[in-house]
Design an enzyme around this catalytic site. Structure first.
Site, PDB file in Angstrom:
ATOM      1  N   ASN A   8       0.876  -1.178   0.000  1.00 58.66           N
ATOM      2  CA  ASN A   8       0.000   0.000   0.000  1.00 58.66           C
ATOM      3  C   ASN A   8       0.910   1.224   0.000  1.00 58.66           C
ATOM      4  O   ASN A   8       1.508   1.554   1.016  1.00 58.66           O
ATOM      5  CB  ASN A   8      -0.907  -0.021   1.242  1.00 58.66           C
ATOM      6  CG  ASN A   8      -1.757   1.238   1.330  1.00 58.66           C
ATOM      7  OD1 ASN A   8      -1.784   2.055   0.403  1.00 58.66           O
ATOM      8  ND2 ASN A   8      -2.458   1.399   2.450  1.00 58.66           N
ATOM      9  N   TRP A   9       0.997   1.858  -1.144  1.00 64.44           N
ATOM     10  CA  TRP A   9       1.905   3.007  -1.280  1.00 64.44           C
ATOM     11  C   TRP A   9       1.343   4.294  -0.687  1.00 64.44           C
ATOM     12  O   TRP A   9       2.052   5.314  -0.658  1.00 64.44           O
ATOM     13  CB  TRP A   9       2.252   3.231  -2.759  1.00 64.44           C
ATOM     14  CG  TRP A   9       3.299   2.305  -3.283  1.00 64.44           C
ATOM     15  CD1 TRP A   9       4.013   1.380  -2.571  1.00 64.44           C
ATOM     16  CD2 TRP A   9       3.756   2.210  -4.637  1.00 64.44           C
ATOM     17  NE1 TRP A   9       4.885   0.719  -3.398  1.00 64.44           N
ATOM     18  CE2 TRP A   9       4.759   1.213  -4.673  1.00 64.44           C
ATOM     19  CE3 TRP A   9       3.425   2.876  -5.828  1.00 64.44           C
ATOM     20  CZ2 TRP A   9       5.422   0.866  -5.843  1.00 64.44           C
ATOM     21  CZ3 TRP A   9       4.081   2.527  -6.993  1.00 64.44           C
ATOM     22  CH2 TRP A   9       5.071   1.537  -7.004  1.00 64.44           C
ATOM     23  N   LYS A  10       0.063   4.246  -0.267  1.00 62.22           N
ATOM     24  CA  LYS A  10      -0.560   5.449   0.330  1.00 62.22           C
ATOM     25  C   LYS A  10      -0.323   6.660  -0.578  1.00 62.22           C
ATOM     26  O   LYS A  10      -0.373   6.520  -1.800  1.00 62.22           O
ATOM     27  CB  LYS A  10      -0.037   5.654   1.755  1.00 62.22           C
ATOM     28  CG  LYS A  10      -0.189   4.372   2.598  1.00 62.22           C
ATOM     29  CD  LYS A  10      -0.008   4.555   4.061  1.00 62.22           C
ATOM     30  CE  LYS A  10      -0.221   3.213   4.770  1.00 62.22           C
ATOM     31  NZ  LYS A  10      -0.200   3.302   6.205  1.00 62.22           N
ATOM     32  N   HIS A  99      -9.726   1.408   4.626  1.00 59.78           N
ATOM     33  CA  HIS A  99      -8.424   1.548   5.279  1.00 59.78           C
ATOM     34  C   HIS A  99      -8.553   2.456   6.498  1.00 59.78           C
ATOM     35  O   HIS A  99      -9.324   3.417   6.481  1.00 59.78           O
ATOM     36  CB  HIS A  99      -7.373   2.105   4.302  1.00 59.78           C
ATOM     37  CG  HIS A  99      -5.993   2.002   4.871  1.00 59.78           C
ATOM     38  ND1 HIS A  99      -5.492   2.942   5.731  1.00 59.78           N
ATOM     39  CD2 HIS A  99      -5.047   1.036   4.761  1.00 59.78           C
ATOM     40  CE1 HIS A  99      -4.279   2.553   6.118  1.00 59.78           C
ATOM     41  NE2 HIS A  99      -3.984   1.404   5.541  1.00 59.78           N
ATOM     42  N   GLU A 101      -6.873   4.792   7.623  1.00 61.23           N
ATOM     43  CA  GLU A 101      -6.667   6.228   7.406  1.00 61.23           C
ATOM     44  C   GLU A 101      -7.912   6.867   6.810  1.00 61.23           C
ATOM     45  O   GLU A 101      -8.206   8.038   7.068  1.00 61.23           O
ATOM     46  CB  GLU A 101      -5.415   6.439   6.536  1.00 61.23           C
ATOM     47  CG  GLU A 101      -4.157   6.183   7.366  1.00 61.23           C
ATOM     48  CD  GLU A 101      -3.042   5.447   6.642  1.00 61.23           C
ATOM     49  OE1 GLU A 101      -3.011   5.471   5.404  1.00 61.23           O
ATOM     50  OE2 GLU A 101      -2.207   4.837   7.336  1.00 61.23           O
ATOM     51  N   GLU A 172      -5.671  -4.707  10.417  1.00 62.12           N
ATOM     52  CA  GLU A 172      -4.583  -3.760  10.656  1.00 62.12           C
ATOM     53  C   GLU A 172      -4.881  -2.989  11.943  1.00 62.12           C
ATOM     54  O   GLU A 172      -5.657  -2.024  11.924  1.00 62.12           O
ATOM     55  CB  GLU A 172      -4.475  -2.766   9.496  1.00 62.12           C
ATOM     56  CG  GLU A 172      -4.174  -3.400   8.161  1.00 62.12           C
ATOM     57  CD  GLU A 172      -3.610  -2.382   7.163  1.00 62.12           C
ATOM     58  OE1 GLU A 172      -2.470  -2.572   6.732  1.00 62.12           O
ATOM     59  OE2 GLU A 172      -4.293  -1.400   6.843  1.00 62.12           O
ATOM     60  N   GLY A 178       2.463   2.178  10.869  1.00 62.35           N
ATOM     61  CA  GLY A 178       3.443   3.249  10.752  1.00 62.35           C
ATOM     62  C   GLY A 178       4.138   3.590  12.056  1.00 62.35           C
ATOM     63  O   GLY A 178       4.786   4.625  12.176  1.00 62.35           O
ATOM     64  N   SER A 217       3.312  -2.300  10.417  1.00 62.75           N
ATOM     65  CA  SER A 217       4.752  -2.413  10.683  1.00 62.75           C
ATOM     66  C   SER A 217       5.359  -3.740  10.247  1.00 62.75           C
ATOM     67  O   SER A 217       6.257  -4.271  10.906  1.00 62.75           O
ATOM     68  CB  SER A 217       5.042  -2.124  12.167  1.00 62.75           C
ATOM     69  OG  SER A 217       4.698  -0.769  12.469  1.00 62.75           O
ATOM     70  N   GLY A 238       2.822  -1.110   4.321  1.00 62.77           N
ATOM     71  CA  GLY A 238       2.904   0.310   4.003  1.00 62.77           C
ATOM     72  C   GLY A 238       4.339   0.733   3.756  1.00 62.77           C
ATOM     73  O   GLY A 238       4.909   0.525   2.679  1.00 62.77           O
ATOM     74  N   GLY A 239       4.974   1.325   4.780  1.00 61.91           N
ATOM     75  CA  GLY A 239       6.309   1.914   4.640  1.00 61.91           C
ATOM     76  C   GLY A 239       7.334   1.026   3.959  1.00 61.91           C
ATOM     77  O   GLY A 239       8.067   1.482   3.062  1.00 61.91           O
TER      78      GLY A 239
HETATM   79  P1  13P Z   1       2.951   0.288   7.763  1.00 63.29           P
HETATM   80  O1  13P Z   1       3.426  -0.993   7.120  1.00 63.29           O
HETATM   81  O2  13P Z   1       3.728   1.491   7.312  1.00 63.29           O
HETATM   82  O3  13P Z   1       2.799   0.162   9.228  1.00 63.29           O
HETATM   83  O4  13P Z   1       1.450   0.542   7.166  1.00 63.29           O
HETATM   84  C1  13P Z   1       0.513  -0.461   7.244  1.00 63.29           C
HETATM   85  C2  13P Z   1      -0.664  -0.087   6.415  1.00 63.29           C
HETATM   86  O5  13P Z   1      -1.407   0.822   6.743  1.00 63.29           O
HETATM   87  C3  13P Z   1      -0.884  -0.826   5.162  1.00 63.29           C
HETATM   88  O6  13P Z   1      -2.156  -0.589   4.656  1.00 63.29           O
END
Ligand code: 13P
Length: 253
Positions: A8-10, A99, A101, A172, A178, A217, A238-239
């Site tokens: 997930n590149w956000k 998601h 967010e 999640e 994050g 994470s 994510g990251g």
């Molecule tokens: P991180 O891997 O950066 O914690 O993000 C998780 C996420 O929100 C994937 O959708």
């Protein structure tokens, strides 16, 4: 069931950066096991660039694209929104709904997430429905009720006869996203079993064929252990998905 490892590149990467990352990723995913799939949830603005690279390299059966969100209508006066058909037109097979967010930064309700989920499935996209509790909810002993509400609302309009492989869930925990604070083994086992039981209530025996991904994470050094746990059918990253090398290590873990 094939495990799904998804990036997930956000809200990161312009078109050049995205195309380069996909170009780097394709050879690294060459030896992905046959029982695994890899998906890339990219910003709307780079989907076309990513799709062009995937098609030109003949990697369309190894790396699948997805949108990070969708609106529950085919077209209309919905400024700023994107329909499932538009995502498919950009080469997407998948879409994320709910998601954290979007729930917590943009205030989306489970009812709205449910409308998106059902509409995207109806229009042919495969959906990864995201769920998860905040730290306050966990500390208040609300894990089960939060997951029940998010799954109940999120699947309310999904036909019970849906093909199991087309609907996945991503657990999640918001406090692990994050933060570098990955959920512990027992927390993941407990939550994923709970999700399995909750989806069984709606989908019966078919629930055993629906994927439950873990996100929060995930890094190259913890991915192998997490994906090997009971009821963990994939990862949402994510990251650590922003660099081809680290994401490929996770995909192959
Ligand atoms: P991180 O891997 O950066 O914690 O993000 C998780 C996420 O929100 C994937 O959708």
């Amino acid at each position: 069931m094939k495990k799904l490892v998804a990036a997930n590149w956000k809200m990161y990467k312009n078109r050049t950066e995205a195309a380069q990352c996909v170009l780097d990723l394709i050879p690294l995913l060459k030896h992905i096991p046959a029982d695994r799939e890899v998906a890339l949830f990219a910003p709307f603005t780079v989907l076309g660039s990513c799709s062009d690279v995937i098609n030109s390299k003949g990697a369309d059966n190894r790396l699948f694209l997805g949108g990070q969100d969708v609106y529950p209508a085919s077209e209309g006066a919905f400024t700023g929104e994107i329909s499932p058909e538009m995502l498919a037109d950009c080469g997407c097979r998948f879409v994320l709904t709910g998601h954290s967010e979007r729930r917590h930064v943009l205030g989306e309700s489970s009812e709205f997430v449910g409308r998106k989920t059902a509409f995207a499935l109806e229009k042919g996209l495969d959906v990864v429905l995201c769920i998860g509790e905040t730290l306050e909810q966990r500390e208040a002993g609300q894990l089960e009720s939060v997951l029940a509400e998010q799954i109940g609302g999120g699947t309310a309009d999904v036909p019970a006869g849906i093909e199991a492989a087309r609907l996945s869930f991503a657990y999640e925990p918001v406090w692990a996203i994050g933060t570098g604070k990955v959920a512990g083994e027992s927390e993941i086992l407990e939550a994923h079993l709970l999700v399995r039981r909750l989806i069984e209530k709606k989908f019966g025996a078919k629930a055993s064929e629906m994927r439950i991904l873990y996100g929060g994470s995930v890094k190259p050094d913890n991915a192998g252990k997490i994906i090997g746990l009971d009821n963990v059918d994939g990862l949402l990253v994510g990251g650590a998905s922003l660099q081809a090398e680290s994401f490929s290590k996770i995909a192959l873990a």
